[in-house]
Design a protein around this motif. Structure first.
Motif, PDB file in Angstrom:
ATOM      1  N   GLY A 155       0.959  -1.100   0.025  1.00  0.00           N
ATOM      2  CA  GLY A 155      -0.159   0.191   0.185  1.00  0.00           C
ATOM      3  C   GLY A 155       0.955   1.191  -0.046  1.00  0.00           C
ATOM      4  O   GLY A 155       0.292   2.167  -0.566  1.00  0.00           O
ATOM      5  N   TYR A 156       2.015   1.174   0.695  1.00  0.00           N
ATOM      6  CA  TYR A 156       3.100   2.367   0.915  1.00  0.00           C
ATOM      7  C   TYR A 156       3.301   2.673  -0.599  1.00  0.00           C
ATOM      8  O   TYR A 156       3.299   3.759  -1.112  1.00  0.00           O
ATOM      9  N   HIS A 180      -1.603   9.609   5.639  1.00  0.00           N
ATOM     10  CA  HIS A 180      -0.347   8.666   6.190  1.00  0.00           C
ATOM     11  C   HIS A 180       0.926   8.953   5.487  1.00  0.00           C
ATOM     12  O   HIS A 180       1.103   9.838   4.507  1.00  0.00           O
ATOM     13  N   SER A 225      -5.731   6.596   9.833  1.00  0.00           N
ATOM     14  CA  SER A 225      -5.319   5.268  10.287  1.00  0.00           C
ATOM     15  C   SER A 225      -4.704   5.440  11.744  1.00  0.00           C
ATOM     16  O   SER A 225      -4.839   4.509  12.545  1.00  0.00           O
ATOM     17  N   ASP A 250      -7.520   7.448  -0.055  1.00  0.00           N
ATOM     18  CA  ASP A 250      -6.751   6.316   0.318  1.00  0.00           C
ATOM     19  C   ASP A 250      -7.644   5.458   1.282  1.00  0.00           C
ATOM     20  O   ASP A 250      -7.915   5.888   2.506  1.00  0.00           O
ATOM     21  N   HIS A 253      -8.003   1.640   5.085  1.00  0.00           N
ATOM     22  CA  HIS A 253      -8.614   0.976   6.337  1.00  0.00           C
ATOM     23  C   HIS A 253     -10.131   0.852   6.050  1.00  0.00           C
ATOM     24  O   HIS A 253     -10.710   0.580   7.053  1.00  0.00           O
ATOM     25  N   SER A 283      -3.211  -5.543   2.947  1.00  0.00           N
ATOM     26  CA  SER A 283      -2.563  -5.707   4.308  1.00  0.00           C
ATOM     27  C   SER A 283      -3.337  -5.648   5.456  1.00  0.00           C
ATOM     28  O   SER A 283      -2.899  -6.049   6.640  1.00  0.00           O
ATOM     29  N   LYS A 284      -4.594  -5.024   5.395  1.00  0.00           N
ATOM     30  CA  LYS A 284      -5.729  -4.900   6.375  1.00  0.00           C
ATOM     31  C   LYS A 284      -6.517  -5.686   6.273  1.00  0.00           C
ATOM     32  O   LYS A 284      -6.509  -6.909   6.973  1.00  0.00           O
TER      33      LYS A 284
HETATM   34  C1  LIG Z   1      -3.864   5.040   5.413  1.00  0.00           C
HETATM   35  C2  LIG Z   1      -2.581   4.152   4.983  1.00  0.00           C
HETATM   36  N1  LIG Z   1      -2.266   4.186   3.614  1.00  0.00           N
HETATM   37  C3  LIG Z   1      -1.256   3.236   3.214  1.00  0.00           C
HETATM   38  C4  LIG Z   1      -0.780   2.301   4.267  1.00  0.00           C
HETATM   39  C5  LIG Z   1       0.332   1.254   3.705  1.00  0.00           C
HETATM   40  O1  LIG Z   1      -0.084   0.369   3.597  1.00  0.00           O
HETATM   41  P1  LIG Z   1       0.828  -0.931   3.467  1.00  0.00           P
HETATM   42  O2  LIG Z   1       1.033  -1.705   4.908  1.00  0.00           O
HETATM   43  O3  LIG Z   1      -0.043  -2.034   2.934  1.00  0.00           O
HETATM   44  O4  LIG Z   1       1.944  -0.880   2.776  1.00  0.00           O
HETATM   45  C6  LIG Z   1      -1.216   2.351   5.570  1.00  0.00           C
HETATM   46  C7  LIG Z   1      -0.572   1.391   6.484  1.00  0.00           C
HETATM   47  O5  LIG Z   1      -0.803   1.247   7.520  1.00  0.00           O
HETATM   48  C8  LIG Z   1      -2.111   3.363   5.861  1.00  0.00           C
HETATM   49  O6  LIG Z   1      -2.471   3.283   7.259  1.00  0.00           O
END
Ligand SMILES: Cc1ncc(COP(=O)(O)O)c(C=O)c1O
Length: 448
Positions: A155-156, A180, A225, A250, A253, A283-284
């Protein structure tokens, strides 16, 4: 412990005053960001000295080794004592729908391993795209009701690749101040003009948009988040569109949680088609790994060429892709999972309310427990673990200074008894630290 020049000297405790060496806990990463001299390793030694003191004093709580799957009860190795804490109530893992360890998911992963082996062994634009990656992208596009989807390693990297893939120097990006780190890093990487508006304050957003002529992108999260509240999307969209800005949401969550079909907060507000760019993660709620962007075919085709965090990185493992695909299938076949999650969210919020636990404006499965005491949050975290609850402390830089908290995740997999037991332990520990009033004995259960 030696102290070095910090990025923000005014934030530093008065170390030198009175010649007293302060405890390690009065320092944080800020103090080790900038250092003088010509050696790129100049910060390593002072940081190591600080780490040697601060790690056993409480920082060890981060990244403790879990001994099995992120279920609602977990065994955790305490790296300070070497002891295993058995059967802790787990409120730390995302895994909102309990899908990461479902038997059908594990079976799908094993089957894919036999077919594909471990990794993708290439960038998705070269050899790293397997049939399973295409199946996943197509299935997701149907689920999201969008023309196309592009999958990223995390996600990052989805935020990084999409934001920097689209926006250029001289453009304007305005994001909610609580966005984030991956959004912030995407903004930096794009080299566009970057501004932040006060959390959910549309007047502030409008002030920032109306001063600018040119390409504009507004970025918000579905569920925030670290606070668990949601974007005021109707107002944000109205202002953004009036000023000619595109909007990215985004939904890390909120996908698979909010909205009639679980598409997210945009669907929840009936505004799914008004938002231009939809980001999500695996990942969530799905308990896997990876991220995605959903939108028009034209957008996805463009990003396929310009998202460097995807282009120049290996594709997600086909094994992980198979697990996610199965998790998505289960999610669609079992709407009761989401119903159970929402019932748990409602119940846990009511239990914490009875106990007087400060949870801010959370209205979701993400529940901050606001301690606002940077010096004591780790000590409280240790007390919670000793009493049977595993929950992660969150400090600067993940949240602003003096806003330390615990970040609780509620899952559909939690039983009512687990929620009650967890709420009682949390309330009792917080009472001892004067954060909750003396009320824990008044928490009433509906399970008897
Ligand atoms: C709002 C938000 N965007 C993106 C991410 C990144 O996701 P990932 O952990 O799948 O890389 C997170 C991770 O905690 C998040 O809270």
């Amino acid at each position: 412990m030696s102290v070095v020049e910090s990025e923000a000297p005014e934030d530093r405790p008065a170390a030198a005053e009175g010649g007293q060496v302060p405890s390690a806990m009065q320092y944080d990463y800020t103090n080790f960001y900038f250092g003088s001299g010509d050696d790129a390793f100049a910060m390593l030694e002072p940081f190591s000295e600080w780490w040697a003191e601060s790690h056993p004093a409480g920082y060890y709580l981060y990244g403790l080794p879990m001994q099995g799957a992120p279920k609602t009860r977990v065994d955790i190795r305490d790296t300070k004592t070497g002891q295993i804490h058995h059967d802790l109530l787990n409120f730390a893992s995302y895994n909102y729908l309990g899908l990461s360890y479902r038997p059908e998911v594990k079976e799908a992963v094993i089957e894919a391993t036999h077919l594909y082996g471990n990794g993708a062994s290439g960038s998705p634009v070269l050899s790293g795209s397997m049939e399973i990656h295409y199946q996943l992208a197509e299935r997701l596009a149907v689920f999201k009701g969008k023309e196309a989807v592009l999958i990223f390693p995390t996600g990052y990297s989805a935020n990084l690749g999409v934001i920097a893939g689209l926006m250029r120097p001289g453009d304007l990006i305005v994001a909610d101040q609580y966005a984030h780190a991956s959004v912030v890093d995407g903004m930096i990487l794009s080299k566009a003009n970057s501004r932040f508006f006060r959390h959910n304050k549309v007047e502030d957003l409008e002030r920032k948009l109306k001063r600018f002529d040119g390409k504009k992108l507004v970025i918000v999260e579905g569920v925030y988040s670290m606070d668990g509240d949601i974007a005021v999307l109707p107002e944000i969209l109205e202002v953004s569109k009036r000023h000619g800005a595109r909007v990215l949401i985004d939904e890390a969550h909120s996908t698979f949680i909010y909205g009639e079909r679980g598409r997210g907060v945009a669907e929840h507000f009936g505004l799914d088609d008004e938002v231009d760019i939809h980001i999500g993660t695996f990942s969530k709620s799905l308990g896997g790994q990876g991220g995605f962007v959903a939108g028009s075919k034209a957008l996805i085709d463009y990003l396929r060429g310009f998202s460097r965090s995807r282009f120049f990185s290996c594709g997600i493992s086909p094994v992980v892709a198979a697990g996610i695909l199965k998790a998505l299938e289960i999610f669609e076949a079992e709407p009761e999972l989401r119903q159970r999650l929402w019932a748990n969210v409602e119940y846990m919020h009511s239990l914490l309310n009875q106990g007087g636990v400060p949870v801010g404006n959370s209205e979701s499965q993400v529940v901050p427990i606001l301690v606002n005491d940077d010096a004591r949050v780790l000590e409280i975290g240790e007390a919670l673990m000793r009493d049977g609850v595993y929950i992660n402390p969150v400090q600067y830089p993940a949240v602003p200074k003096h806003k330390s908290r615990f970040r609780m995740s509620i899952s559909a997999a939690h039983s009512r008894e687990e929620l009650e037991q967890g709420a009682r332990i949390i309330t009792r520990v917080l009472e001892r630290y004067g954060i909750c009033p003396q009320t824990s004995d008044t928490i009433t259960s509906t399970t008897g």
